[in-house]
Design a protein around this motif. Sequence first.
Motif, PDB file in Angstrom:
ATOM      1  N   UNK A  46       2.485 -23.789   1.671  1.00  0.00           N
ATOM      2  CA  UNK A  46       3.132 -22.971   0.639  1.00  0.00           C
ATOM      3  C   UNK A  46       3.414 -23.802  -0.609  1.00  0.00           C
ATOM      4  N   UNK A  47       3.856 -25.044  -0.422  1.00  0.00           N
ATOM      5  CA  UNK A  47       4.093 -25.927  -1.564  1.00  0.00           C
ATOM      6  C   UNK A  47       2.799 -26.197  -2.331  1.00  0.00           C
ATOM      7  N   UNK A  48       1.739 -26.484  -1.575  1.00  0.00           N
ATOM      8  CA  UNK A  48       0.468 -26.841  -2.203  1.00  0.00           C
ATOM      9  C   UNK A  48      -0.118 -25.678  -3.003  1.00  0.00           C
ATOM     10  N   UNK A  49      -0.056 -24.490  -2.432  1.00  0.00           N
ATOM     11  CA  UNK A  49      -0.628 -23.325  -3.117  1.00  0.00           C
ATOM     12  C   UNK A  49       0.242 -22.920  -4.304  1.00  0.00           C
ATOM     13  N   UNK A  50       1.546 -22.960  -4.129  1.00  0.00           N
ATOM     14  CA  UNK A  50       2.458 -22.574  -5.215  1.00  0.00           C
ATOM     15  C   UNK A  50       2.251 -23.450  -6.450  1.00  0.00           C
ATOM     16  N   UNK A  51       2.037 -24.741  -6.218  1.00  0.00           N
ATOM     17  CA  UNK A  51       1.915 -25.677  -7.334  1.00  0.00           C
ATOM     18  C   UNK A  51       0.458 -25.995  -7.685  1.00  0.00           C
ATOM     19  N   UNK A  52      -0.472 -25.366  -6.972  1.00  0.00           N
ATOM     20  CA  UNK A  52      -1.904 -25.537  -7.246  1.00  0.00           C
ATOM     21  C   UNK A  52      -2.283 -27.015  -7.301  1.00  0.00           C
ATOM     22  N   UNK A  53      -1.856 -27.749  -6.285  1.00  0.00           N
ATOM     23  CA  UNK A  53      -2.095 -29.193  -6.266  1.00  0.00           C
ATOM     24  C   UNK A  53      -3.559 -29.488  -5.964  1.00  0.00           C
ATOM     25  N   UNK A  54      -3.976 -30.687  -6.330  1.00  0.00           N
ATOM     26  CA  UNK A  54      -5.355 -31.091  -6.135  1.00  0.00           C
ATOM     27  C   UNK A  54      -5.575 -31.773  -4.788  1.00  0.00           C
ATOM     28  N   UNK A  55      -4.507 -32.391  -4.259  1.00  0.00           N
ATOM     29  CA  UNK A  55      -4.650 -33.229  -3.070  1.00  0.00           C
ATOM     30  C   UNK A  55      -3.449 -33.056  -2.153  1.00  0.00           C
ATOM     31  N   UNK A  56      -3.729 -32.925  -0.856  1.00  0.00           N
ATOM     32  CA  UNK A  56      -2.682 -32.801   0.165  1.00  0.00           C
ATOM     33  C   UNK A  56      -3.017 -33.771   1.290  1.00  0.00           C
ATOM     34  N   UNK A  57      -1.991 -34.405   1.862  1.00  0.00           N
ATOM     35  CA  UNK A  57      -2.240 -35.283   3.003  1.00  0.00           C
ATOM     36  C   UNK A  57      -1.205 -35.057   4.090  1.00  0.00           C
ATOM     37  N   UNK A  58      -1.607 -35.319   5.333  1.00  0.00           N
ATOM     38  CA  UNK A  58      -0.699 -35.284   6.484  1.00  0.00           C
ATOM     39  C   UNK A  58      -0.903 -36.554   7.293  1.00  0.00           C
ATOM     40  N   UNK A  59       0.201 -37.114   7.779  1.00  0.00           N
ATOM     41  CA  UNK A  59       0.123 -38.348   8.553  1.00  0.00           C
ATOM     42  C   UNK A  59      -0.446 -38.104   9.939  1.00  0.00           C
ATOM     43  N   UNK A  60      -0.153 -36.937  10.511  1.00  0.00           N
ATOM     44  CA  UNK A  60      -0.638 -36.608  11.851  1.00  0.00           C
ATOM     45  C   UNK A  60      -2.018 -35.980  11.744  1.00  0.00           C
ATOM     46  N   UNK A  61      -3.042 -36.715  12.194  1.00  0.00           N
ATOM     47  CA  UNK A  61      -4.401 -36.191  12.118  1.00  0.00           C
ATOM     48  C   UNK A  61      -4.537 -34.896  12.913  1.00  0.00           C
ATOM     49  N   UNK A  62      -3.750 -34.777  13.989  1.00  0.00           N
ATOM     50  CA  UNK A  62      -3.826 -33.579  14.821  1.00  0.00           C
ATOM     51  C   UNK A  62      -3.305 -32.344  14.103  1.00  0.00           C
ATOM     52  N   UNK A  63      -2.554 -32.558  13.006  1.00  0.00           N
ATOM     53  CA  UNK A  63      -2.005 -31.427  12.259  1.00  0.00           C
ATOM     54  C   UNK A  63      -2.945 -30.924  11.165  1.00  0.00           C
ATOM     55  N   UNK A  64      -4.055 -31.625  10.946  1.00  0.00           N
ATOM     56  CA  UNK A  64      -4.951 -31.282   9.838  1.00  0.00           C
ATOM     57  C   UNK A  64      -5.477 -29.864   9.945  1.00  0.00           C
ATOM     58  N   UNK A  65      -5.895 -29.461  11.145  1.00  0.00           N
ATOM     59  CA  UNK A  65      -6.437 -28.116  11.295  1.00  0.00           C
ATOM     60  C   UNK A  65      -5.372 -27.059  11.050  1.00  0.00           C
ATOM     61  N   UNK A  66      -4.159 -27.308  11.533  1.00  0.00           N
ATOM     62  CA  UNK A  66      -3.068 -26.355  11.301  1.00  0.00           C
ATOM     63  C   UNK A  66      -2.767 -26.219   9.813  1.00  0.00           C
ATOM     64  N   UNK A  67      -2.794 -27.344   9.096  1.00  0.00           N
ATOM     65  CA  UNK A  67      -2.542 -27.298   7.651  1.00  0.00           C
ATOM     66  C   UNK A  67      -3.651 -26.551   6.937  1.00  0.00           C
TER      67      UNK A  67
END
Length: 415
Positions: A46-67
């Motif tokens: 929601x944060x990424x879409x609201x602010x139309x960001x160019x790049x998003x990262x997650x520390x947990x590789x297992x969470x990538x698909x959920x994100x």
Amino acid sequence: MRKRVAILGSTGSIGTQALEVVEAAPERFDVVALAAGGSDPGLLAAQAIRHEVELVSVAKATAAQDVQLALYAEAKRRGWSEGDHRLPKLLAGPDAATEVARADVDVVLNGMTGAVGLRPTLAALETGTTLALANKESLIVGGDLVTSLAAPGQIVPVDSEHSAIAQALRGERIEDVQRLLVTASGGPFRGRTRDELADVTPEQAMAHPTWDMGPVITINSATLVNKGLEVIEAHLLFGIGFDRIDVVVHPSSVVHSMVEYVDGSTMVQASPPDMRLPIALGLAWPERVPGSARACDWSAPTAWEFFPLDETAFPAVRLARQAGEHGRTAPAVLNAANEVCVDAFVAGELDFLGIVDTVGAVLAEHLDDPDVAHADLTLDLVLEADTRARDRARALVEEAPMRSNTVTAPGGTRA
């Protein structure tokens, strides 16, 4: 010109409030990159879409698909399914936040929690980007590694206490400073004796009287470990000796810190407790952002109270001074052991007094080992000391008897 901003720890307390600051001043900031742990994929999306960001990262590789799925769902909810907008690039893994810190931005706000923020802090400084630093642990753990990389003024403190000191030092000569006075609310247990802290529960430790913070920082405030870390941070940020940095208890948290000068004058920075003010300053420094937070109401009767710190009941500041004065890897050991002990306390594996007692034991062992305590500081040594301290703290937690009468019964309930 609007500043391009990257926010590390975007779903945490600092990160969410930073986005509130940005949303209140869209003419001043563009958020172009976000980094989070990955425990709340929906909020990150929601944060990424609201602010139309160019790049998003997650520390947990297992969470990538959920994100990724959450990004698609949020985009569709906002009508992006027509293809008018591009979804952000997604990075995953333990080094992903470090990559975000290297993004083409004007300001990196490091709002991560814990020593994991060290590599992103170093990366941001290496690129020459302004670092708005809320992740005090990276400065404390990195010490000279961090300060030697930073150009003058490149690190802007976001902790309310250090933001207050930076404001009180504006236009002044550092040689005119007599001492720094770092204020502490005293946490939820101010006035209690050591014996009265034996039965404290995690729920009680989380009930901070003036600040709304994340769980680790809130418990650190209850033990006053947080204030000890802030003493080390003040030394590293402003180059003032430990013998000229004092802690004073100020329950209302309106005065965030003070600078006393050699002529007897004391500069005070005061505002109602609200992290949006130092966050906005961190993002816009040296400018101020109008309306970042409400001001004090000077038309109402107001009393400011200050008390000395009880170091018998709360010895954490003394331990932090000891680690800070020794330097090298000692602050990393202090911080790592504390992170393990806080987790153990929350899990019901360690009592409240055991947090600082165990940290003190790990630090004492470290300082007694000349092979590690007196080695020159390198990143590898910092990381090695961090790992060693965590392992030793876990071992001591397993050995420690629970002094509290409150125990965890099978099934996770309190008995």
